[in-house]
Motif scaffolding. Structure first.
Motif, PDB file in Angstrom:
ATOM      1  N   GLN A  90      45.083 -26.648  55.315  1.00 37.69           N
ATOM      2  CA  GLN A  90      44.353 -26.765  54.060  1.00 37.69           C
ATOM      3  C   GLN A  90      43.848 -25.394  53.638  1.00 37.69           C
ATOM      4  O   GLN A  90      43.879 -24.448  54.405  1.00 37.69           O
ATOM      5  CB  GLN A  90      43.159 -27.710  54.212  1.00 37.69           C
ATOM      6  CG  GLN A  90      42.060 -27.155  55.113  1.00 37.69           C
ATOM      7  CD  GLN A  90      40.880 -28.095  55.228  1.00 37.69           C
ATOM      8  OE1 GLN A  90      41.038 -29.298  55.196  1.00 37.69           O
ATOM      9  NE2 GLN A  90      39.693 -27.540  55.361  1.00 37.69           N
ATOM     10  N   VAL A  91      43.381 -25.337  52.421  1.00 33.03           N
ATOM     11  CA  VAL A  91      42.698 -24.149  51.920  1.00 33.03           C
ATOM     12  C   VAL A  91      41.226 -24.508  51.841  1.00 33.03           C
ATOM     13  O   VAL A  91      40.858 -25.519  51.250  1.00 33.03           O
ATOM     14  CB  VAL A  91      43.231 -23.732  50.535  1.00 33.03           C
ATOM     15  CG1 VAL A  91      42.418 -22.591  49.968  1.00 33.03           C
ATOM     16  CG2 VAL A  91      44.704 -23.368  50.628  1.00 33.03           C
ATOM     17  N   CYS A  92      40.391 -23.694  52.442  1.00 30.11           N
ATOM     18  CA  CYS A  92      38.949 -23.934  52.457  1.00 30.11           C
ATOM     19  C   CYS A  92      38.304 -23.094  51.357  1.00 30.11           C
ATOM     20  O   CYS A  92      38.542 -21.896  51.264  1.00 30.11           O
ATOM     21  CB  CYS A  92      38.366 -23.558  53.813  1.00 30.11           C
ATOM     22  SG  CYS A  92      36.591 -23.718  53.908  1.00 30.11           S
ATOM     23  N   HIS A  93      37.493 -23.720  50.541  1.00 33.33           N
ATOM     24  CA  HIS A  93      36.821 -23.014  49.459  1.00 33.33           C
ATOM     25  C   HIS A  93      35.330 -22.817  49.734  1.00 33.33           C
ATOM     26  O   HIS A  93      34.586 -22.412  48.852  1.00 33.33           O
ATOM     27  CB  HIS A  93      37.021 -23.758  48.139  1.00 33.33           C
ATOM     28  CG  HIS A  93      38.453 -23.818  47.724  1.00 33.33           C
ATOM     29  ND1 HIS A  93      39.119 -22.756  47.163  1.00 33.33           N
ATOM     30  CD2 HIS A  93      39.376 -24.815  47.828  1.00 33.33           C
ATOM     31  CE1 HIS A  93      40.365 -23.092  46.918  1.00 33.33           C
ATOM     32  NE2 HIS A  93      40.556 -24.330  47.327  1.00 33.33           N
ATOM     33  N   THR A  94      34.914 -23.086  50.959  1.00 36.79           N
ATOM     34  CA  THR A  94      33.513 -22.898  51.344  1.00 36.79           C
ATOM     35  C   THR A  94      33.202 -21.406  51.386  1.00 36.79           C
ATOM     36  O   THR A  94      34.009 -20.605  51.842  1.00 36.79           O
ATOM     37  CB  THR A  94      33.253 -23.521  52.731  1.00 36.79           C
ATOM     38  OG1 THR A  94      33.612 -24.890  52.695  1.00 36.79           O
ATOM     39  CG2 THR A  94      31.809 -23.350  53.147  1.00 36.79           C
ATOM     40  N   GLN A  95      32.024 -21.049  50.921  1.00 35.34           N
ATOM     41  CA  GLN A  95      31.613 -19.648  50.950  1.00 35.34           C
ATOM     42  C   GLN A  95      30.952 -19.346  52.302  1.00 35.34           C
ATOM     43  O   GLN A  95      29.994 -19.977  52.694  1.00 35.34           O
ATOM     44  CB  GLN A  95      30.613 -19.379  49.830  1.00 35.34           C
ATOM     45  CG  GLN A  95      30.160 -17.939  49.767  1.00 35.34           C
ATOM     46  CD  GLN A  95      29.272 -17.728  48.571  1.00 35.34           C
ATOM     47  OE1 GLN A  95      29.690 -17.911  47.446  1.00 35.34           O
ATOM     48  NE2 GLN A  95      28.041 -17.353  48.826  1.00 35.34           N
ATOM     49  N   PHE A  96      31.510 -18.374  53.025  1.00 35.33           N
ATOM     50  CA  PHE A  96      30.966 -17.932  54.300  1.00 35.33           C
ATOM     51  C   PHE A  96      30.449 -16.506  54.116  1.00 35.33           C
ATOM     52  O   PHE A  96      30.718 -15.866  53.108  1.00 35.33           O
ATOM     53  CB  PHE A  96      32.050 -17.935  55.378  1.00 35.33           C
ATOM     54  CG  PHE A  96      32.613 -19.310  55.649  1.00 35.33           C
ATOM     55  CD1 PHE A  96      31.951 -20.180  56.495  1.00 35.33           C
ATOM     56  CD2 PHE A  96      33.796 -19.718  55.060  1.00 35.33           C
ATOM     57  CE1 PHE A  96      32.467 -21.448  56.746  1.00 35.33           C
ATOM     58  CE2 PHE A  96      34.315 -20.978  55.303  1.00 35.33           C
ATOM     59  CZ  PHE A  96      33.648 -21.850  56.149  1.00 35.33           C
ATOM     60  N   ASP A  97      29.739 -15.992  55.099  1.00 36.92           N
ATOM     61  CA  ASP A  97      29.327 -14.588  55.030  1.00 36.92           C
ATOM     62  C   ASP A  97      29.888 -13.833  56.230  1.00 36.92           C
ATOM     63  O   ASP A  97      30.555 -14.410  57.091  1.00 36.92           O
ATOM     64  CB  ASP A  97      27.807 -14.443  54.903  1.00 36.92           C
ATOM     65  CG  ASP A  97      27.057 -14.885  56.144  1.00 36.92           C
ATOM     66  OD1 ASP A  97      27.530 -14.639  57.267  1.00 36.92           O
ATOM     67  OD2 ASP A  97      25.970 -15.458  56.002  1.00 36.92           O
TER      68      ASP A  97
END
Length: 168
Positions: free
Chosen positions: A136-143
Motif C-alpha cells: 500500500q501507499v501510506c499517506h500518514t505524516q511522520f517526522d
C-alpha cells in the motif's frame, strides 16, 4: 559498533586504515549466515567518504543513480535470501536534499507547536519492505524521529523513558 557492508569488497589497505573503528565482519556475511543484529543502519558510501576509495554508491548528485540503486538491490537481495527474512523489516529512507523533486509544498507547522518555522520542511521519501508489510501507499505524516522512536519502543529496556529522553 561499525561493520562493513561487504567485507569482500574492502581492500586490505582500507581494512587496516579503518580497523580501529570497524568490526571484522560484514552485513552481507551476517545476512547469509542468519546472524543479523537486531538493528542495522546502513549508509551508502558517499563521495569522498573513504580515504582510499572515492567510488560512491548513493543516489545523491553528482553520484550515479545506478550505483545507489545497485546498493538497494544488493541489500534487498541479501535480506530476502537470509534465513531471518520472515522476521525482517527493511526501511529505506531518502533525506531532505539530493535533488529529489517533490510536487507537494511542505505542510504548515501546527499553531500550538511553538516552532519558529512556518513549515515542517520538505517531505522525505521512504520505502518499508518486508514479508509482513501490506502492499500500500501510506499517506500518514511522520517526522524525522519516527524510526528512532520505533526502535526505542521495540528494543529499549525502558521504552517510555527512552522515548521521553529524546525531547520534543
Amino acid at each position: 559498533n561499525f561493520a562493513w557492508f561487504d567485507k569482500k569488497e574492502i581492500s586490505l589497505a582500507m581494512r587496516l586504515a579503518e580497523g580501529a573503528i570497524v568490526l571484522d565482519d560484514s552485513f552481507l556475511d551476517d545476512a547469509a549466515k542468519g546472524n543479523l543484529r537486531k538493528i542495522s543502519w546502513i549508509d551508502p558510501n558517499f563521495v569522498n567518504l573513504r580515504v582510499f576509495d572515492s567510488a560512491s554508491n548513493d543516489d545523491h548528485p553528482p553520484s550515479h543513480i545506478h550505483a545507489g540503486q545497485q546498493l538497494v538491490l544488493t541489500l534487498y537481495d541479501a535480506l530476502a535470501r537470509s534465513p531471518q527474512w520472515n522476521d525482517t523489516l527493511l526501511v529505506i529512507t531518502y533525506d531532505e536534499h539530493g535533488g529529489f523533486y517533490d510536487h507537494v509544498s511542505p505542510p504548515a507547522v501546527p499553531a500550538d507547536d511553538g516552532s519558529q518555522y512556518p513549515t515542517l520542511g520538505v517531505r522525505v521519501p521512504a520505502l518499508v519492505i518486508g514479508p509482513r508489510v501490506r502492499k500500500q501507499v501510506c499517506h500518514t505524516q511522520f517526522d524525522h524521529t519516527t524510526l528512532i522512536s520505533t526502535i526505542l519502543r521495540r528494543f529499549a529496556a525502558n521504552p517510555d523513558k527512552a522515548v521521553a529522553a529524546m525531547g520534543k
